[in-house]
Scaffold this motif. Structure first.
Motif, PDB file in Angstrom:
ATOM      1  N   SER A 103       0.858  -1.174   0.000  1.00 31.63           N
ATOM      2  CA  SER A 103       0.000   0.000   0.000  1.00 31.63           C
ATOM      3  C   SER A 103       0.893   1.222   0.000  1.00 31.63           C
ATOM      4  CB  SER A 103      -0.895  -0.015   1.232  1.00 31.63           C
ATOM      5  OG  SER A 103      -1.773   1.092   1.239  1.00 31.63           O
ATOM      6  N   ALA A 104       0.552   2.211  -0.784  1.00 31.65           N
ATOM      7  CA  ALA A 104       1.355   3.420  -0.859  1.00 31.65           C
ATOM      8  C   ALA A 104       0.480   4.635  -0.595  1.00 31.65           C
ATOM      9  CB  ALA A 104       2.014   3.534  -2.231  1.00 31.65           C
ATOM     10  N   TRP A 105       1.112   5.656  -0.021  1.00 26.10           N
ATOM     11  CA  TRP A 105       0.404   6.876   0.366  1.00 26.10           C
ATOM     12  C   TRP A 105       1.017   8.089  -0.295  1.00 26.10           C
ATOM     13  CZ3 TRP A 105      -3.941   6.454   3.257  1.00 26.10           C
ATOM     14  CH2 TRP A 105      -4.134   5.251   3.951  1.00 26.10           C
ATOM     15  N   GLY A 106       0.163   9.056  -0.601  1.00 24.76           N
ATOM     16  CA  GLY A 106       0.641  10.347  -1.025  1.00 24.76           C
ATOM     17  C   GLY A 106       1.084  11.158   0.177  1.00 24.76           C
ATOM     18  N   GLN A 107       1.552  12.367  -0.109  1.00 20.31           N
ATOM     19  CA  GLN A 107       2.097  13.214   0.960  1.00 20.31           C
ATOM     20  C   GLN A 107       1.002  13.893   1.778  1.00 20.31           C
ATOM     21  OE1 GLN A 107       1.922  14.080  -2.209  1.00 20.31           O
ATOM     22  NE2 GLN A 107       1.350  16.243  -2.345  1.00 20.31           N
ATOM     23  N   GLY A 108      -0.203  13.885   1.268  1.00 19.05           N
ATOM     24  CA  GLY A 108      -1.316  14.526   1.962  1.00 19.05           C
ATOM     25  C   GLY A 108      -1.522  15.952   1.498  1.00 19.05           C
ATOM     26  N   THR A 109      -2.775  16.361   1.485  1.00 20.70           N
ATOM     27  CA  THR A 109      -3.113  17.724   1.129  1.00 20.70           C
ATOM     28  C   THR A 109      -4.150  18.246   2.128  1.00 20.70           C
ATOM     29  OG1 THR A 109      -3.841  19.182  -0.682  1.00 20.70           O
ATOM     30  CG2 THR A 109      -4.919  17.039  -0.536  1.00 20.70           C
ATOM     31  N   GLN A 110      -3.917  19.440   2.633  1.00 18.19           N
ATOM     32  CA  GLN A 110      -4.772  19.997   3.685  1.00 18.19           C
ATOM     33  C   GLN A 110      -6.054  20.557   3.086  1.00 18.19           C
ATOM     34  OE1 GLN A 110      -4.238  20.239   7.207  1.00 18.19           O
ATOM     35  NE2 GLN A 110      -6.393  20.895   7.161  1.00 18.19           N
TER      36      GLN A 110
END
Length: 115
Positions: A103-110
């Protein structure tokens, strides 16, 4: 290495809309279940919506009727259209690519929704 590049977060007033985007490679996009999760301060990360490579979609209860997930194979991108936003939707939104054994995740966006 799986790369997920997110964009589209920001500040919006309650009742407004935002569209998030998450781009990855063609190889990953073609085999992964693509999803959006969110994590508010002090809370656990939770599923918002996910879509399989065949187009099967799953929404969290809070997302039904307000959010829409879609995948664009030509752009290797998954979108999350959010409407009728509420202050409680404020969180960091993460893109996820779920493979058979990883499973891979992005860096996130607020995303911040003001009342």
């Amino acid at each position: 290495q799986v790369q997920l590049v997110e964009s589209g977060g920001g500040l919006v007033q309650a009742g407004g809309s935002l569209k998030l985007s998450c781009k990855t490679s063609a190889r990953i996009f073609g085999i992964a279940i693509m999803g959006w999760y969110r994590q508010a301060p002090g809370k656990q990360r939770e599923l918002v919506a996910e879509v399989s490579r065949l187009g099967s979609i799953n929404y969290a209860e809070f997302a039904k009727g307000r959010f829409a997930i879609a995948r664009d194979g030509a752009q290797n991108t998954v979108y999350l259209q959010m409407s009728s936003l509420k202050p409680e939707d404020t969180a960091v939104y993460y893109c996820n690519a779920r493979l058979q054994d990883a499973s891979a995740w992005g860096q996130g966006t607020q995303v911040t929704v003001s009342s």
